[in-house]
Design a protein around this motif. Structure first.
Motif, PDB file in Angstrom:
ATOM      1  N   ASN A  84       0.742  -1.251   0.183  1.00  0.00           N
ATOM      2  CA  ASN A  84       0.017   0.108   0.119  1.00  0.00           C
ATOM      3  C   ASN A  84       0.710   1.218   0.009  1.00  0.00           C
ATOM      4  O   ASN A  84       0.295   2.385   0.222  1.00  0.00           O
ATOM      5  CB  ASN A  84      -0.952   0.082   1.216  1.00  0.00           C
ATOM      6  CG  ASN A  84      -2.203  -0.855   0.944  1.00  0.00           C
ATOM      7  OD1 ASN A  84      -3.145  -0.434   0.356  1.00  0.00           O
ATOM      8  ND2 ASN A  84      -2.045  -2.004   1.639  1.00  0.00           N
ATOM      9  N   GLY A  85       2.250   1.280  -0.437  1.00  0.00           N
ATOM     10  CA  GLY A  85       2.835   2.342  -0.324  1.00  0.00           C
ATOM     11  C   GLY A  85       3.822   2.690   0.711  1.00  0.00           C
ATOM     12  O   GLY A  85       4.078   3.650   0.652  1.00  0.00           O
ATOM     13  N   GLY A  86       3.768   1.905   1.899  1.00  0.00           N
ATOM     14  CA  GLY A  86       4.509   2.520   3.009  1.00  0.00           C
ATOM     15  C   GLY A  86       5.818   1.535   3.029  1.00  0.00           C
ATOM     16  O   GLY A  86       6.064   0.796   2.283  1.00  0.00           O
ATOM     17  N   ARG A  87       6.407   1.756   4.362  1.00  0.00           N
ATOM     18  CA  ARG A  87       7.574   1.081   4.982  1.00  0.00           C
ATOM     19  C   ARG A  87       7.731   0.403   6.150  1.00  0.00           C
ATOM     20  O   ARG A  87       7.247   1.113   6.862  1.00  0.00           O
ATOM     21  CB  ARG A  87       8.827   1.687   4.511  1.00  0.00           C
ATOM     22  CG  ARG A  87       8.949   2.428   3.209  1.00  0.00           C
ATOM     23  CD  ARG A  87      10.160   3.383   3.008  1.00  0.00           C
ATOM     24  NE  ARG A  87      11.573   2.643   2.992  1.00  0.00           N
ATOM     25  CZ  ARG A  87      12.591   3.264   3.283  1.00  0.00           C
ATOM     26  NH1 ARG A  87      12.490   4.718   3.039  1.00  0.00           N
ATOM     27  NH2 ARG A  87      13.720   2.577   3.416  1.00  0.00           N
ATOM     28  N   ALA A  88       7.914  -0.782   6.361  1.00  0.00           N
ATOM     29  CA  ALA A  88       8.012  -1.419   7.422  1.00  0.00           C
ATOM     30  C   ALA A  88       9.296  -2.148   7.867  1.00  0.00           C
ATOM     31  O   ALA A  88       9.912  -2.776   6.772  1.00  0.00           O
ATOM     32  CB  ALA A  88       6.668  -2.187   7.842  1.00  0.00           C
ATOM     33  N   THR A  89       9.441  -2.253   8.970  1.00  0.00           N
ATOM     34  CA  THR A  89      10.832  -3.052   9.433  1.00  0.00           C
ATOM     35  C   THR A  89      10.498  -3.978  10.534  1.00  0.00           C
ATOM     36  O   THR A  89      10.153  -3.418  11.934  1.00  0.00           O
ATOM     37  CB  THR A  89      11.875  -1.983  10.133  1.00  0.00           C
ATOM     38  OG1 THR A  89      12.255  -1.029   8.843  1.00  0.00           O
ATOM     39  CG2 THR A  89      13.161  -2.627  10.296  1.00  0.00           C
ATOM     40  N   PRO A  90      10.330  -5.364  10.150  1.00  0.00           N
ATOM     41  CA  PRO A  90      10.248  -6.265  11.398  1.00  0.00           C
ATOM     42  C   PRO A  90      11.499  -6.279  12.304  1.00  0.00           C
ATOM     43  O   PRO A  90      12.576  -6.195  11.837  1.00  0.00           O
ATOM     44  CB  PRO A  90      10.018  -7.755  10.667  1.00  0.00           C
ATOM     45  CG  PRO A  90       9.703  -7.394   9.147  1.00  0.00           C
ATOM     46  CD  PRO A  90      10.487  -6.009   8.977  1.00  0.00           C
ATOM     47  N   ILE A  91      11.368  -6.322  13.690  1.00  0.00           N
ATOM     48  CA  ILE A  91      12.524  -6.179  14.433  1.00  0.00           C
ATOM     49  C   ILE A  91      12.305  -7.461  15.464  1.00  0.00           C
ATOM     50  O   ILE A  91      11.197  -7.612  16.210  1.00  0.00           O
ATOM     51  CB  ILE A  91      12.382  -5.126  15.545  1.00  0.00           C
ATOM     52  CG1 ILE A  91      12.577  -3.797  14.647  1.00  0.00           C
ATOM     53  CG2 ILE A  91      13.648  -4.976  16.730  1.00  0.00           C
ATOM     54  CD1 ILE A  91      12.451  -2.390  15.448  1.00  0.00           C
ATOM     55  N   TYR A  92      13.233  -8.640  15.122  1.00  0.00           N
ATOM     56  CA  TYR A  92      13.153  -9.896  15.797  1.00  0.00           C
ATOM     57  C   TYR A  92      13.601  -9.881  17.427  1.00  0.00           C
ATOM     58  O   TYR A  92      13.179 -10.933  18.165  1.00  0.00           O
ATOM     59  CB  TYR A  92      13.544 -10.900  14.925  1.00  0.00           C
ATOM     60  CG  TYR A  92      13.026 -10.927  13.442  1.00  0.00           C
ATOM     61  CD1 TYR A  92      13.864 -11.063  12.433  1.00  0.00           C
ATOM     62  CD2 TYR A  92      11.685 -10.844  13.198  1.00  0.00           C
ATOM     63  CE1 TYR A  92      13.313 -10.971  11.210  1.00  0.00           C
ATOM     64  CE2 TYR A  92      11.063 -10.707  12.053  1.00  0.00           C
ATOM     65  CZ  TYR A  92      12.048 -10.950  10.887  1.00  0.00           C
ATOM     66  OH  TYR A  92      11.349 -11.100   9.470  1.00  0.00           O
TER      67      TYR A  92
END
Length: 610
Positions: free
Chosen positions: A226-234
């Motif tokens: 949808n045009g965003g940016r996300a960062t999974p933090i494990y």
């Protein structure tokens, strides 16, 4: 499928969509809409008062008791959809000013910058209140100003699965809309399907870890599609010390970031990831994994991670690497599959919860409604988590629990900072909607007094005068209260107050009629500090009034701007001929008593010096 409330919201959306796309609509007024006969039948009818006592009328309307949530508008263009969602909330001028003030740049010192800020504020208000809608919406730079706020704030969000693909898509779009409006999300990923594996501990850690990575990846993909940016933090966010015996031994900096959990240990939160994520406009997706001193990993409940993060973020101003009060969470949000906290009083969920006043009662309601443990299995856990988080945050912070199928409710809540509708609307009214969304505040205690001897008179006077904008004739008012006061309800530290009296009037005897002396409960004053308007104080006080007084009359000047609020909460109203007063009532009123009550209301001396 979610049913839309029969209202004029759909008409708003249609006209707004046409305006945003450049289509001209004649005679469109956002705040003053005419309705045809079919549309009128959907609303509660408030009849004009008649010119005589005998023609007072009751409020009636067909049943429209439907849920308040509605599905998101089908996508046309991301920013256009956002603008439609913003405008259809129809915030008041006060709400618009609050939004602009909260998200405006606090450091604009030059005359040019101050002028730009003033112009931007005016345009913001015009957009948000619907004034000169067509003219404002054609000026793209003002729309851009709305969509690019100068200050970002933080929402701490728990996304609680299981979710389907459509849920993730709707949630992702809503998170990006919030980000556009200046509310940055920090997301904790949870799932009720993981509960048993978490309890089994290290034996199933690797299996659970894989499931968590997959879930975080799916949410991340939905955001990026949808045009965003996300960062999974494990990992590397939570460190646990199970052996710490004395919390006071921790150094000051670590104590700020550490939360003690009985039976689990002390969880320290590292915020090294925060600054880079926010600077890059990336939404962090945090998995609730803790690491102990031996570098052994374990999974904790998402609520535990939310509490630890909330406590750490609430002290950010004391951390050298990040000094910004805007990073203190403005909202604590839960997006789940079951919706808000169930209500025993109304269909669906609680609309608004004042935690200080209602927490224990809700726990008792769960005990007498065992079915709730199946329909809303996480309700009590969510309530506990909200209570712990909000009590450590400023009173302006709020919580909201929304179902995954209606996340766009968060947009309205951001702008108005209120529930979808007032929680004090009468439950018996067929026009009072129901909802599966709950808003929460840490709230305030409510006290009841039987006389003014236990009241802070100066605080009371200041509140009444601030609320009414006029002087109170205190000396004469207190003399009258000595004879008739029944209860004084005080919310918090004089944030709101209601003065309840028992009024009576003698009448001529007429064949041993039982109306020789009529005594009736009367609301003499209802005052709310303007600084707390819209935060639920009025609803809180009104609920206490309804609990204590099943029947009530009160009055207001016919020109009073609050009369709309009174109309919605009354069962009937009457314009008293030859006077400036409107009389309102709720509870079963016999026609023969209305005339008598109107005389009582008319005889009460005014205590406000105009």
């Amino acid at each position: 499928m979610v049913t839309r409330v029969p209202s004029f919201a759909g008409r708003h959306e249609l006209n707004l969509r046409n305006l945003v796309n450049g289509h001209h609509i004649h005679n469109f007024q956002y705040q003053h809409i005419t309705y045809n006969s079919a549309q009128k039948s959907l609303f509660r009818v408030y009849h004009s008062s008649k010119a005589s006592f005998g023609n007072a009328v009751q409020n009636t309307t067909p049943n429209t008791n439907l849920p308040a949530e509605h599905p998101a508008i089908p996508p046309i263009n991301f920013d256009r959809d956002l603008l439609i969602d913003v405008l259809k909330t129809t915030p008041s001028q006060r709400e618009a000013r609050t939004l602009v003030k909260r998200f405006a740049n606090p450091e604009q010192n030059s005359n040019e910058q101050k002028q730009q800020q003033s112009e931007s504020k005016e345009k913001h208000e015009e957009v948000l209140t619907g004034k000169s809608l067509k003219r404002v919406m054609t000026k793209l730079k003002f729309i851009d100003s709305l969509l690019t706020p100068s200050v970002n704030h933080i929402a701490l969000i728990k996304i609680q699965g299981p979710l389907n693909e459509l849920n993730r898509k709707d949630i992702a779009k809503t998170l990006l809309h919030l980000q556009k409006l200046g509310l940055m999300s920090i997301v904790v990923v949870g799932n009720e399907d993981w509960k048993e594996m978490i309890l089994e501990g290290s034996s199933r850690f690797r299996e659970l870890f894989q499931k968590m990575i997959i879930e975080a990846g799916l949410i991340c993909d939905a955001i990026e599609q949808n045009g965003g940016r996300a960062t999974p933090i494990y990992n590397s966010v939570f460190t646990i010390d199970k052996n710490s015996q004395d919390f006071s031994d921790l150094d000051t900096e670590k104590k700020i970031r550490t939360t003690r959990f009985p039976g689990l240990g002390d969880i320290d939160v590292s915020l090294a990831w925060l600054k880079s994520s926010l600077q890059l406009s990336q939404i962090p997706l945090i998995l609730p994994i803790v690491i102990d001193k031996a570098s052994k990993q374990q999974v904790v409940r998402a609520n535990t991670a939310m509490i630890a993060l909330s406590h750490a973020l609430s002290n950010l101003s004391d951390i050298d690497c990040i000094k910004s009060p805007e990073l203190e969470p403005m909202k604590i949000i839960i997006i789940n599959s079951e919706g808000g906290i169930p209500s025993q009083e109304r269909r669906g969920s609680h609309v608004f919860i004042n935690i200080q006043e209602e927490y224990e009662q809700i726990k008792q309601d769960y005990k007498v409604n065992p079915l709730w443990h199946d329909t809303h299995p996480t309700g009590l856990e969510s309530l506990d988590m909200m209570k712990i988080c909000l009590e450590k945050l400023p009173s302006t912070s709020s919580g909201i629990i929304v179902p995954a199928y209606a996340p766009t409710v968060l947009l309205s809540n951001l702008i108005t900072d209120k529930p979808l509708f007032s929680s004090s609307l009468p439950l018996s009214s067929p026009t009072t909607p129901w909802t599966t969304t709950t808003m929460l505040r840490a709230g305030m205690k409510v006290t009841h007094h039987r006389s003014f001897n236990t009241i802070d008179i100066l605080a009371f006077k200041a509140l009444v005068e601030t609320s009414f904008g006029k002087k109170l004739d205190l000396e004469n008012y207190l003399k009258r209260m000595e004879k008739c006061v029944d209860t004084i309800i005080v919310a918090g530290d004089y944030s709101g107050v209601a003065v309840m009296t028992m009024e009576s009037a003698s009448v001529e005897k007429n064949n041993n009629d039982d109306l020789n002396r009529d005594v009736v409960p009367y609301m003499d004053k209802l005052a709310v500090d303007p600084g707390h308007q819209g935060t639920g104080v009025a609803d809180l006080v009104w609920k206490q009034i309804q609990i204590k007084y099943p029947k009530l009359i009160w009055r207001a000047r016919a020109t009073n701007s609050i009369n709309k609020w009174y109309f919605e909460r009354s069962d009937g109203n009457l314009r008293i001929p030859g006077s400036q007063w409107m009389m309102f009532w709720y509870g079963n009123e016999e026609d023969k008593r209305i005339k008598q009550h109107a005389k009582i209301v008319q005889q009460i001396p005014s205590s406000i010096i105009r």
